[in-house]
Every structure is written in C-alpha cells, then in structure tokens.
Design a protein around this motif. Structure first.
Motif, PDB file in Angstrom:
ATOM      1  N   THR A 101       0.814  -1.212   0.000  1.00  8.23           N
ATOM      2  CA  THR A 101       0.000   0.000   0.000  1.00  8.23           C
ATOM      3  C   THR A 101       0.849   1.265   0.000  1.00  8.23           C
ATOM      4  O   THR A 101       0.407   2.298  -0.458  1.00  8.23           O
ATOM      5  CB  THR A 101      -0.935   0.010   1.225  1.00  8.23           C
ATOM      6  OG1 THR A 101      -1.683  -1.194   1.231  1.00  8.23           O
ATOM      7  CG2 THR A 101      -1.889   1.179   1.166  1.00  8.23           C
TER       8      THR A 101
ATOM      9  N   ASP B  31      -9.610  -0.194   6.199  1.00  9.13           N
ATOM     10  CA  ASP B  31      -8.894  -1.045   7.147  1.00  9.13           C
ATOM     11  C   ASP B  31      -7.418  -0.665   7.282  1.00  9.13           C
ATOM     12  O   ASP B  31      -6.682  -1.311   8.046  1.00  9.13           O
ATOM     13  CB  ASP B  31      -9.016  -2.520   6.746  1.00  9.13           C
ATOM     14  CG  ASP B  31      -8.246  -2.849   5.469  1.00  9.13           C
ATOM     15  OD1 ASP B  31      -8.091  -4.033   5.172  1.00  9.13           O
ATOM     16  OD2 ASP B  31      -7.796  -1.906   4.763  1.00  9.13           O
ATOM     17  N   TYR B  32      -6.983   0.346   6.561  1.00 10.71           N
ATOM     18  CA  TYR B  32      -5.567   0.713   6.614  1.00 10.71           C
ATOM     19  C   TYR B  32      -5.467   2.186   6.276  1.00 10.71           C
ATOM     20  O   TYR B  32      -6.114   2.651   5.336  1.00 10.71           O
ATOM     21  CB  TYR B  32      -4.790  -0.133   5.596  1.00 10.71           C
ATOM     22  CG  TYR B  32      -3.295  -0.194   5.815  1.00 10.71           C
ATOM     23  CD1 TYR B  32      -2.421   0.524   5.011  1.00 10.71           C
ATOM     24  CD2 TYR B  32      -2.761  -0.985   6.818  1.00 10.71           C
ATOM     25  CE1 TYR B  32      -1.055   0.452   5.197  1.00 10.71           C
ATOM     26  CE2 TYR B  32      -1.391  -1.058   7.018  1.00 10.71           C
ATOM     27  CZ  TYR B  32      -0.539  -0.337   6.199  1.00 10.71           C
ATOM     28  OH  TYR B  32       0.816  -0.422   6.389  1.00 10.71           O
ATOM     29  N   SER B  49       2.040   4.627   8.692  1.00 11.90           N
ATOM     30  CA  SER B  49       0.738   4.016   8.454  1.00 11.90           C
ATOM     31  C   SER B  49       0.246   3.318   9.714  1.00 11.90           C
ATOM     32  O   SER B  49       0.990   3.130  10.678  1.00 11.90           O
ATOM     33  CB  SER B  49       0.817   3.009   7.305  1.00 11.90           C
ATOM     34  OG  SER B  49       1.718   1.958   7.625  1.00 11.90           O
ATOM     35  N   SER B  51      -2.730   0.082  10.821  1.00  5.04           N
ATOM     36  CA  SER B  51      -3.792  -0.854  10.498  1.00  5.04           C
ATOM     37  C   SER B  51      -4.976  -0.593  11.421  1.00  5.04           C
ATOM     38  O   SER B  51      -4.808  -0.117  12.542  1.00  5.04           O
ATOM     39  CB  SER B  51      -3.287  -2.288  10.687  1.00  5.04           C
ATOM     40  OG  SER B  51      -4.356  -3.189  10.713  1.00  5.04           O
ATOM     41  N   SER B  52      -6.154  -0.963  10.954  1.00  5.71           N
ATOM     42  CA  SER B  52      -7.355  -0.715  11.757  1.00  5.71           C
ATOM     43  C   SER B  52      -7.418  -1.576  13.013  1.00  5.71           C
ATOM     44  O   SER B  52      -8.256  -1.350  13.884  1.00  5.71           O
ATOM     45  CB  SER B  52      -8.605  -0.952  10.911  1.00  5.71           C
ATOM     46  OG  SER B  52      -8.641  -2.285  10.442  1.00  5.71           O
ATOM     47  N   LYS B  54      -5.042  -1.675  15.120  1.00  5.09           N
ATOM     48  CA  LYS B  54      -4.230  -0.993  16.125  1.00  5.09           C
ATOM     49  C   LYS B  54      -4.828   0.378  16.426  1.00  5.09           C
ATOM     50  O   LYS B  54      -5.648   0.897  15.664  1.00  5.09           O
ATOM     51  CB  LYS B  54      -2.800  -0.823  15.633  1.00  5.09           C
ATOM     52  CG  LYS B  54      -2.048  -2.123  15.439  1.00  5.09           C
ATOM     53  CD  LYS B  54      -0.600  -1.844  15.092  1.00  5.09           C
ATOM     54  CE  LYS B  54       0.198  -3.138  15.016  1.00  5.09           C
ATOM     55  NZ  LYS B  54       1.624  -2.868  14.716  1.00  5.09           N
ATOM     56  N   ASN B  57       0.586   3.890  16.303  1.00  3.04           N
ATOM     57  CA  ASN B  57       1.829   3.436  15.684  1.00  3.04           C
ATOM     58  C   ASN B  57       2.827   4.575  15.760  1.00  3.04           C
ATOM     59  O   ASN B  57       2.495   5.714  15.432  1.00  3.04           O
ATOM     60  CB  ASN B  57       1.603   3.019  14.227  1.00  3.04           C
ATOM     61  CG  ASN B  57       2.838   2.374  13.621  1.00  3.04           C
ATOM     62  OD1 ASN B  57       3.670   1.806  14.335  1.00  3.04           O
ATOM     63  ND2 ASN B  57       2.967   2.460  12.302  1.00  3.04           N
ATOM     64  N   ALA B  96      -6.568  -4.993   1.060  1.00  6.36           N
ATOM     65  CA  ALA B  96      -5.303  -4.992   0.328  1.00  6.36           C
ATOM     66  C   ALA B  96      -5.583  -5.047  -1.166  1.00  6.36           C
ATOM     67  O   ALA B  96      -6.485  -5.753  -1.622  1.00  6.36           O
ATOM     68  CB  ALA B  96      -4.471  -6.198   0.744  1.00  6.36           C
TER      69      ALA B  96
END
Lengths: 114, 112
Positions: A101, B31-32, B49, B51-52, B54, B57, B96
């Motif tokens: 991504t 989701d990201y 970045s 992730s959903s 977490k 970060n 993804a």
C-alpha cells in the motif's frame, strides 16, 4: 534505487488540444497508478495497472482520457481533447505488488490548460 | 462524497512544539490508513501508516493515533522542526490491493 520517473514536468496547452504524459515506475514494480491532483485537493486515482492489465479505471473519464501500459513497464496517460478543468498535477505511482500500500510517487506533471 | 476529510487546510506551529494533524473518515470499511508528506514540486512520500486493528503506531518523532469509534485519526509530530513544513495527506484503503482515497491535505508551517 531509482525512483518513479515522469515527463514532462510542466505542460501548457490550449483547450481542445491533446497531451500525453509518460511514467517509468521503479524497476520491478508490477502495480502502477495514475492520480490527478487538482490544486487544493488530495490526489484522486484515475487508473490502476497490474503489469499490463487494467485493475481499476472506474474514475477515468474515458471520453477524453486514455492510458496504456503495453509491456507492463512504463505507461502513458493521454488527454484528448483537453478541457480547462483538466488543469492539475498528474502523479504516477508504483508499488511492488498490489498488496503493497505504501506507494512511491513520481514528481508529477503539472498541466495547465488555457 | 468525500470519504476522507482533513478539515484544517493549514496549521502553524513553533519549532520544538507538537504538531497535531487531524483526519476524519466516513467509510467504516477502511482497514488501513496512511500519512503522506509532500514538498512543493515533489511527489508525495510515505510517512507512516496504521492498520485498523491498532490504535497507535510510532516511528521516531511521528505517531499516528486511530480512533475507530470516532472514525478519526491524527498524526503527532514531536518535536516539530522547520524541515517538517510541507503538505500532509491522510489516505485510507479498503482491503489490500484496493485504491487509496486521499484527504485534501493540511499545510504545516513550522516556524523557527
């Protein structure tokens, strides 16, 4: 590692003329994207290629925009005929695979239609 | 319909202080999430970045916080440096392989 290369950097054309932009992604990157960024807005995806196939072109104005990636490496984006509202920066980006991504972007081509 | 919004077009911060850039989204399927930084006449560069799954970060001076219930994320830069002056874009994706949806950007100015 060389980055994403785009040319030209700047282009000024009159409305109803045609224009083409070129992009060479990072070596080995299978996925290539073209984005349009209008001044003051975020980039908007126009088309996504996986190798030489189109994955998503749902936001590409197909009556005037076309893009190809015939050999699965570099790509061209064409506008014919151009309209005033096409003035924007056209960004090319690439990722190693579709699952990555964090895309790497080129410097972009700034198009001005007068 | 703008699914990713950055409501502050600009932010000015003193060097050494904290910069907080905010981003709201409407699509619960995202989701990201990513933050990109853009200098004039250059393309966006990936910054950080999350992730959903977490809610935080951290990478050096940069921390991203995600509040899924509020559909809100923020980027904290501590301490802010003049070289951080740039436009910051928030982006999100559904699954993804899918495209990124970008916010409109926030211009950060860090004053010496």
């Amino acid at each position: 590692e060389a980055g994403v290369a785009q040319s030209p950097r700047y282009k000024i054309i009159e409305k109803r003329q045609s224009v083409a932009f070129w992009c060479n992604p990072i070596s080995g990157h299978a996925t290539l994207y073209w984005y349009q960024q209008i001044l003051g807005q975020g980039p908007k995806l126009l088309i996504q290629f996986q190798n030489n196939g189109v994955v998503d072109d749902s936001q590409l104005p197909k009556d005037r925009f076309s893009a190809e990636r015939l050999k699965g490496v570099d790509s061209t984006l064409k506008i014919q005929p151009a309209k005033l509202e096409d003035s924007a920066v056209y960004l090319c980006a690439s990722t190693q695979t579709r699952m990555n991504t964090e895309a790497f972007f080129g410097q972009g081509t700034r198009l001005t239609v007068v | 319909d703008q699914q990713v919004k950055q409501n502050s077009p600009s932010l000015s911060v003193q060097e050494g202080r904290i910069s907080i850039l905010n981003c709201d989204y409407t699509n619960s399927m995202f989701d990201y999430f990513l933050w990109y930084k853009k200098y004039p006449a250059e393309g966006p560069t990936f910054l950080i970045s999350i992730s959903s799954i977490k809610d935080k970060n951290e990478d050096g001076r940069f921390t991203v916080f995600l509040n899924k219930s509020a559909k809100h994320l923020s980027l904290h830069i501590v301490p802010s440096q003049p070289g951080d002056s740039a436009v910051y874009f928030c982006a999100a994706r559904i699954n993804a392989g899918n495209m990124l949806t970008f916010g409109g950007g926030t211009r950060l100015m860090v004053k010496p």
